[in-house]
Design a protein around this motif. Sequence first.
Motif, mmCIF file in Angstrom:
data_model
loop_
_atom_site.group_PDB
_atom_site.id
_atom_site.type_symbol
_atom_site.label_atom_id
_atom_site.label_comp_id
_atom_site.label_asym_id
_atom_site.label_seq_id
_atom_site.Cartn_x
_atom_site.Cartn_y
_atom_site.Cartn_z
ATOM 1 N N ILE A 7 -4.732 9.567 1.623
ATOM 2 C CA ILE A 7 -5.141 8.799 0.442
ATOM 3 C C ILE A 7 -4.120 7.691 0.201
ATOM 4 O O ILE A 7 -2.922 7.950 0.127
ATOM 5 C CB ILE A 7 -5.233 9.694 -0.814
ATOM 6 C CG1 ILE A 7 -6.065 10.950 -0.560
ATOM 7 C CG2 ILE A 7 -5.747 8.893 -2.005
ATOM 8 C CD1 ILE A 7 -7.525 10.722 -0.328
ATOM 9 N N THR A 8 -4.614 6.462 0.082
ATOM 10 C CA THR A 8 -3.734 5.317 -0.137
ATOM 11 C C THR A 8 -4.162 4.551 -1.381
ATOM 12 O O THR A 8 -5.320 4.622 -1.794
ATOM 13 C CB THR A 8 -3.767 4.365 1.072
ATOM 14 O OG1 THR A 8 -5.116 3.966 1.316
ATOM 15 C CG2 THR A 8 -3.201 5.020 2.318
ATOM 16 N N VAL A 9 -3.205 3.835 -1.956
ATOM 17 C CA VAL A 9 -3.486 2.979 -3.110
ATOM 18 C C VAL A 9 -2.856 1.623 -2.833
ATOM 19 O O VAL A 9 -1.672 1.539 -2.497
ATOM 20 C CB VAL A 9 -2.913 3.573 -4.409
ATOM 21 C CG1 VAL A 9 -3.068 2.594 -5.560
ATOM 22 C CG2 VAL A 9 -3.596 4.879 -4.739
ATOM 23 N N ASN A 10 -3.665 0.588 -2.964
ATOM 24 C CA ASN A 10 -3.202 -0.773 -2.781
ATOM 25 C C ASN A 10 -3.729 -1.575 -3.968
ATOM 26 O O ASN A 10 -4.948 -1.684 -4.134
ATOM 27 C CB ASN A 10 -3.744 -1.328 -1.460
ATOM 28 C CG ASN A 10 -3.333 -2.757 -1.215
ATOM 29 O OD1 ASN A 10 -2.844 -3.448 -2.106
ATOM 30 N ND2 ASN A 10 -3.549 -3.215 0.003
ATOM 31 N N PRO A 11 -2.859 -2.120 -4.803
ATOM 32 C CA PRO A 11 -3.317 -2.851 -5.988
ATOM 33 C C PRO A 11 -4.283 -3.986 -5.661
ATOM 34 O O PRO A 11 -5.124 -4.336 -6.469
ATOM 35 C CB PRO A 11 -2.034 -3.400 -6.606
ATOM 36 C CG PRO A 11 -0.946 -2.553 -6.061
ATOM 37 C CD PRO A 11 -1.399 -2.085 -4.712
ATOM 38 N N GLY A 12 -4.214 -4.538 -4.454
ATOM 39 C CA GLY A 12 -5.084 -5.639 -4.076
ATOM 40 C C GLY A 12 -6.372 -5.216 -3.389
ATOM 41 O O GLY A 12 -7.128 -6.058 -2.915
ATOM 42 N N GLN A 13 -6.630 -3.942 -3.336
ATOM 43 C CA GLN A 13 -7.821 -3.434 -2.643
ATOM 44 C C GLN A 13 -8.585 -2.486 -3.557
ATOM 45 O O GLN A 13 -8.012 -1.556 -4.109
ATOM 46 C CB GLN A 13 -7.401 -2.695 -1.371
ATOM 47 C CG GLN A 13 -8.543 -2.107 -0.592
ATOM 48 C CD GLN A 13 -8.037 -1.367 0.643
ATOM 49 O OE1 GLN A 13 -6.905 -1.531 1.062
ATOM 50 N NE2 GLN A 13 -8.878 -0.555 1.207
ATOM 51 N N CYS A 14 -9.856 -2.730 -3.718
ATOM 52 C CA CYS A 14 -10.737 -1.864 -4.523
ATOM 53 C C CYS A 14 -10.177 -1.638 -5.929
ATOM 54 O O CYS A 14 -10.265 -0.536 -6.473
ATOM 55 C CB CYS A 14 -10.995 -0.540 -3.816
ATOM 56 S SG CYS A 14 -11.884 -0.698 -2.262
ATOM 57 N N MET A 44 0.856 -1.176 0.000
ATOM 58 C CA MET A 44 0.000 0.000 0.000
ATOM 59 C C MET A 44 0.897 1.232 0.000
ATOM 60 O O MET A 44 1.841 1.315 0.749
ATOM 61 C CB MET A 44 -0.892 0.003 1.234
ATOM 62 C CG MET A 44 -1.707 1.247 1.379
ATOM 63 S SD MET A 44 -2.950 1.181 2.686
ATOM 64 C CE MET A 44 -2.005 0.801 4.127
ATOM 65 N N ARG A 45 0.584 2.157 -0.899
ATOM 66 C CA ARG A 45 1.349 3.393 -0.978
ATOM 67 C C ARG A 45 0.475 4.558 -0.569
ATOM 68 O O ARG A 45 -0.699 4.599 -0.891
ATOM 69 C CB ARG A 45 1.846 3.594 -2.400
ATOM 70 C CG ARG A 45 2.778 2.442 -2.775
ATOM 71 C CD ARG A 45 3.628 2.734 -3.895
ATOM 72 N NE ARG A 45 4.424 3.931 -3.619
ATOM 73 C CZ ARG A 45 5.324 4.380 -4.444
ATOM 74 N NH1 ARG A 45 5.539 3.767 -5.561
ATOM 75 N NH2 ARG A 45 6.014 5.449 -4.170
ATOM 76 N N LYS A 46 1.073 5.499 0.126
ATOM 77 C CA LYS A 46 0.391 6.714 0.534
ATOM 78 C C LYS A 46 0.612 7.762 -0.541
ATOM 79 O O LYS A 46 1.751 8.036 -0.903
ATOM 80 C CB LYS A 46 0.989 7.201 1.843
ATOM 81 C CG LYS A 46 0.014 7.475 2.913
ATOM 82 C CD LYS A 46 0.760 7.905 4.153
ATOM 83 C CE LYS A 46 -0.228 8.161 5.240
ATOM 84 N NZ LYS A 46 0.393 8.600 6.460
ATOM 85 N N ALA A 90 -3.460 8.087 -9.724
ATOM 86 C CA ALA A 90 -3.246 7.000 -8.772
ATOM 87 C C ALA A 90 -2.340 5.922 -9.373
ATOM 88 O O ALA A 90 -1.539 5.321 -8.672
ATOM 89 C CB ALA A 90 -4.572 6.392 -8.350
ATOM 90 N N GLN A 91 -2.443 5.696 -10.665
ATOM 91 C CA GLN A 91 -1.659 4.649 -11.305
ATOM 92 C C GLN A 91 -0.161 4.931 -11.247
ATOM 93 O O GLN A 91 0.652 4.021 -11.279
ATOM 94 C CB GLN A 91 -2.119 4.449 -12.752
ATOM 95 C CG GLN A 91 -3.521 3.929 -12.864
ATOM 96 C CD GLN A 91 -3.779 2.731 -11.977
ATOM 97 O OE1 GLN A 91 -3.131 1.710 -12.088
ATOM 98 N NE2 GLN A 91 -4.714 2.865 -11.056
ATOM 99 N N ARG A 92 0.207 6.182 -11.111
ATOM 100 C CA ARG A 92 1.629 6.525 -11.013
ATOM 101 C C ARG A 92 2.244 5.992 -9.709
ATOM 102 O O ARG A 92 3.429 5.838 -9.615
ATOM 103 C CB ARG A 92 1.806 8.041 -11.026
ATOM 104 C CG ARG A 92 1.598 8.642 -12.377
ATOM 105 C CD ARG A 92 2.008 10.075 -12.353
ATOM 106 N NE ARG A 92 0.857 10.860 -12.716
ATOM 107 C CZ ARG A 92 0.756 12.149 -12.577
ATOM 108 N NH1 ARG A 92 1.734 12.813 -12.041
ATOM 109 N NH2 ARG A 92 -0.315 12.790 -12.951
ATOM 110 N N TYR A 93 1.402 5.751 -8.709
ATOM 111 C CA TYR A 93 1.901 5.370 -7.405
ATOM 112 C C TYR A 93 1.824 3.869 -7.142
ATOM 113 O O TYR A 93 2.298 3.390 -6.149
ATOM 114 C CB TYR A 93 1.117 6.110 -6.317
ATOM 115 C CG TYR A 93 1.258 7.599 -6.444
ATOM 116 C CD1 TYR A 93 2.359 8.250 -5.942
ATOM 117 C CD2 TYR A 93 0.293 8.345 -7.125
ATOM 118 C CE1 TYR A 93 2.507 9.622 -6.087
ATOM 119 C CE2 TYR A 93 0.424 9.712 -7.272
ATOM 120 C CZ TYR A 93 1.524 10.339 -6.748
ATOM 121 O OH TYR A 93 1.669 11.688 -6.884
ATOM 122 N N VAL A 94 1.183 3.131 -8.059
ATOM 123 C CA VAL A 94 1.025 1.674 -7.859
ATOM 124 C C VAL A 94 2.294 0.963 -8.244
ATOM 125 O O VAL A 94 2.970 1.290 -9.159
ATOM 126 C CB VAL A 94 -0.178 1.150 -8.673
ATOM 127 C CG1 VAL A 94 -0.271 -0.349 -8.565
ATOM 128 C CG2 VAL A 94 -1.448 1.806 -8.198
#
Length: 85
Positions: free
Chosen positions: A8-15, A1-3, A81-85
């Motif tokens: 705001i967080t981004v986790n490829p395995g969530q949502c 998970m990246r902040k 958001a894709q830049r941070y995944v």
Amino acid sequence: MRKIFDRITVNPGQCGGRPCIRGMRIRVTDVLDLLATGMAPSQVIEELPDLEVEDVTACLKFCKPTPESSGTCSVILWLDAQRYV
């Protein structure tokens, strides 16, 4: 998970990798959709009680339109958001 932002967080395995609030399964777009219906931030928090006022503010800041977005943030939101995944 990246902040991405403070809340705001981004986790490829969530949502589906979409931006969420503080690692919860509340997507930024969920908050923005509620605001777009005319709900006040306090009403959004009543609807999603795990949220705090700062979370709603973070969603609005994350969605801030840019010259490239032509006033629409949903597509830009996803691309950013894709830049941070």
